[in-house]
Write an enzyme that holds these catalytic residues in place. Structure first.
Site, PDB file in Angstrom:
ATOM      1  N   HIS A 143       1.077   2.142   4.549  1.00 54.87           N
ATOM      2  CA  HIS A 143      -0.053   3.305   4.615  1.00 54.87           C
ATOM      3  C   HIS A 143       0.171   3.974   5.898  1.00 54.87           C
ATOM      4  CE1 HIS A 143      -3.812   5.284   4.804  1.00 54.87           C
ATOM      5  NE2 HIS A 143      -3.897   4.998   3.487  1.00 54.87           N
ATOM      6  N   CYS A 189      -6.046   4.002  -3.684  1.00 58.37           N
ATOM      7  CA  CYS A 189      -6.109   2.474  -3.481  1.00 58.37           C
ATOM      8  C   CYS A 189      -7.400   1.703  -4.125  1.00 58.37           C
ATOM      9  CB  CYS A 189      -5.873   2.279  -2.294  1.00 58.37           C
ATOM     10  SG  CYS A 189      -7.196   2.967  -1.055  1.00 58.37           S
ATOM     11  N   HIS A 215     -11.158  -3.143   0.959  1.00 57.93           N
ATOM     12  CA  HIS A 215     -11.391  -1.852   0.653  1.00 57.93           C
ATOM     13  C   HIS A 215     -12.081  -1.358  -0.399  1.00 57.93           C
ATOM     14  CE1 HIS A 215      -9.676   2.724   1.233  1.00 57.93           C
ATOM     15  NE2 HIS A 215     -11.072   2.616   1.692  1.00 57.93           N
ATOM     16  N   ASP A 237       0.761  -1.095  -0.104  1.00 62.91           N
ATOM     17  CA  ASP A 237      -0.041  -0.217  -0.027  1.00 62.91           C
ATOM     18  C   ASP A 237       0.834   1.209  -0.008  1.00 62.91           C
ATOM     19  OD1 ASP A 237      -1.818   2.059   0.832  1.00 62.91           O
ATOM     20  OD2 ASP A 237      -3.236   0.501   1.211  1.00 62.91           O
TER      21      ASP A 237
END
Length: 666
Positions: free
Chosen positions: A235, A91, A149, A51
């Site tokens: 992240h 993302c 997500h 990420d």
């Protein structure tokens, strides 16, 4: 009630309903033929996403401070791509592209998905074929370990939430967020996975994902599998093991940009995770049967971590979308190769299908890069596209297209374009559009055709696009046919008059009025245009509104605050304002001026979203889009029938006038 936007599935859509069923039948037929060929086992695919990994944060891509020996070794034993791209600068849309093989705009996911307090209800629709649908017929088991997500719903049973990975057919879903990810959480107990017990004391999340991945490989060693190991790291907010942080803080240059000891420590844990996966594949005898890919979901948020590329996360300049990509497959991917083929996240699924023995055909936006991986051929690709119609940080809505060595970036508000020669100028420092007029014109035409094809923006509010006139109010007669609604109902109503083709509101104290017509929208494709008159140029609330209203407690209105030259939107449901989770529009402050004689403000409805356009005298400009499907679903005829075309005024001193209001449907 669903806020998933499924517009734009034209031409190459083939995504849902009958088309999705047809694709499944075709895949099943091909899969049966592939399985009938003796001695052939499709390869496993392990896709490791990191990420927010920046372009220059791996050792094999030039970083000398961070330590990533296991990923570097994979690059030495396999291949490293130098023109690999994320499908989006953030993302969620990239993840939607990964599991569908399609541009994010075709999936309805064009921005990162917010927490449940958002007015929207976005999620990746299960009607869209994803990895399990495509690879399942070929005998694959499919797994997700880590971040998903792709839904804005975080309440109720996980497997019943709209757009959850089980709804897409994943066989195993492990350590995936139960609550909104927010600012990261890397040590047990995990705030966004409160029901996940630790496997060891002081557990670090990246290590937990590694252990789960190793176990998954052992469980499924006897049949082909597709496993996405989806890291939450690196992240923000950054957090790493204390001993690793101390190691990097003690290194020379630790206090110099772009070196970040905590990020380096996090990345070392990810590197060790990748090493554990590679070792497990070797120990299980699966390395020669497994394509292992390591990449990022978008560019790094720290611009200096993407150098020499321009920009970062949220940008469609190279620093926001060009990402590391390492491919490892002993005996199939040649060692030490470096490849400049432009590739994208949208290519992963068609590549997997190709390797499984299927024919991707034109069912995807992506293309198979299997010939590049195996050294048996090249990829015939003319263009790659990106569309990001949102605000984040300093970034305004924009889109981009790469064709050959040229890349064009177009700003969606005013259509301004920039052209860069990536071969000579990978840092996009020099706009060469003035020197390549024909090339600029051709790429702009390609990009605008793509934007229209994916349907990411509604058509501007012109009579040609919305030919059916439903309301034409010039305010030249008594406003008796309009309901005048104070907000709240007990508040001051000011003085309302109509004279000379203008509706005027005059007051010397706070007054907020909604003027609701008698006409309900005839469809969910509507353009409502407000002609503002004069502004008070006094007080603190010199504001006009346009949109739809049910009553003083229920409305969706776009506002323009003249004193601050600010635009935005108000969604009121049962008397409460719901704007939590909305994307920030502060970048527009001071840039919109509706005081000119030809200025207009428009509310364009399409399904569960509404888009603001402004004409400051030079034509319509895209401003922003508000998704309200989680609280107000105007695509539902029963809901829409309760709402009426409306305008509004809010001021605390002086007089504000409205010159007219029109409403048209497509």
């Amino acid at each position: 009630m669903s806020g998933t936007i499924q517009q734009g599935f034209s031409r190459r859509g083939l995504l849902g309903g009958v088309a999705g069923a047809a694709l499944s039948v075709a895949l099943a037929t091909e899969a049966g033929a592939a399985r009938s060929r003796p001695g052939r086992r499709p390869p496993n695919i392990v896709f490791v996403s990191i990420d927010d990994l920046g372009w220059d944060e791996l050792g094999c891509y030039g970083n000398t401070f961070n330590e990533t020996p296991r990923i570097d070794r994979l690059a030495t034993e396999g291949m490293r791509f130098t023109n690999a791209y994320a499908a989006a600068p953030l993302c969620s849309p990239t993840r939607a592209a990964l599991v569908t093989g399609r541009y994010p705009a075709r999936t309805g996911i064009t921005d990162f998905l917010r927490g449940e307090n958002a007015a929207g209800d976005k999620h990746l629709s299960p009607d869209i074929p994803t990895v399990p649908d495509v690879l399942g017929p070929y005998g694959y088991t499919t797994g997700l370990i880590g971040k998903w997500h792709l839904t804005e719903t975080y309440s109720g049973r996980y497997d019943r939430r709209p757009g959850n990975p089980y709804a897409h057919g994943f066989d195993e879903v492990i350590a995936s967020e139960q609550r909104y990810i927010a600012d990261g959480d890397y040590f047990h107990p995990y705030s966004f996975m409160p029901q996940l017990p630790a496997r060891e004391p002081g557990e670090y999340l990246t290590d937990r994902l590694a252990a789960e991945a190793v176990d998954y490989l052992a469980r499924h060693r006897d049949r082909p599998f597709f496993l996405h190991v989806s890291n939450y790291a690196v992240h923000t907010a950054l957090a790493a093991k204390p001993e690793l942080i101390a190691k990097y803080r003690a290194k020379p240059g630790a206090d110099e940009a772009p070196n970040r000891p905590v990020l380096a420590a996090m990345l070392q844990s990810v590197d060790e995770q990748v090493g554990r996966i590679a070792d497990a594949l070797a120990d299980l005898g699966l390395a020669g049967d497994t394509l292992l890919l390591v990449t990022s979901d978008n560019g790094g948020p720290y611009r200096d971590a993407n150098r020499p590329l321009r920009g970062g996360k949220g940008d469609l300049y190279e620093g926001g979308i060009r990402v590391p990509l390492v491919a490892h497959w002993p005996g199939r991917v040649g060692a030490g190769r470096r490849d400049a083929t432009p590739t994208s996240t949208i290519d992963v699924l068609p590549t997997a299908l190709d390797l499984a023995g299927g024919d991707p055909g034109d069912a995807f936006d992506g293309t198979s890069i299997a010939p590049v991986l195996t050294g048996t051929g090249a990829v015939d690709r003319d263009t790659l596209f990106w569309v990001y119609p949102h605000f984040i940080g300093r970034t305004h809505p924009h889109a981009a297209v790469r064709s050959g060595r040229f890349k064009l970036v177009q700003h969606l508000r005013d259509g301004r374009t920039e052209l860069y020669h990536l071969g000579r100028d990978p840092g996009e420092t020099t706009d060469v559009s003035g020197h390549h007029v024909a090339k600029t014109r051709r790429l702009r035409a390609l990009l605008e055709a793509h934007i229209a094809d994916v349907g990411v923006l509604p058509a501007p509010p012109t009579p040609e696009n919305y030919p059916t006139l439903e309301l034409d109010e010039p305010f030249d007669t008594d406003p008796a046919r309009w309901s005048v609604l104070p907000v709240p109902a007990s508040s001051h109503a000011g003085e309302v008059t109509v004279a000379g083709g203008r509706l005027a509101v005059t007051t010397d104290e706070m007054t907020h009025l909604v003027f609701r017509s008698e006409i309900a929208p005839g469809s969910d494709a509507v353009a409502i245009v407000l002609d503002p008159g004069t502004f008070a140029e006094a007080g603190t609330q010199d504001t006009v509104f346009v949109g739809l209203a049910k009553d003083a407690d229920d409305y969706l209105l776009f506002r323009y605050h003249n004193g601050l030259r600010r635009v935005g939107w108000d969604l009121r449901v049962n008397g409460g304002l719901i704007t939590a989770g909305a994307e920030p529009l502060d970048n527009l402050d001071g840039t919109v001026n509706l005081t000119g004689p030809d200025a207009r403000y428009a509310f364009v409805l399409r399904g569960t979203s509404a888009t603001a356009y402004a004409d400051q005298g030079d034509g319509w400009e895209f401003l922003f889009t508000a998704d309200t499907g989680g609280a107000l679903d105007l695509s539902d005829p029963a809901v829409r029938s309760q709402y009426r075309y409306a305008a509004g005024v809010r001021l605390d001193d002086g007089t504000v006038t409205l010159d007219g209001l029109t409403a048209r449907t497509a």
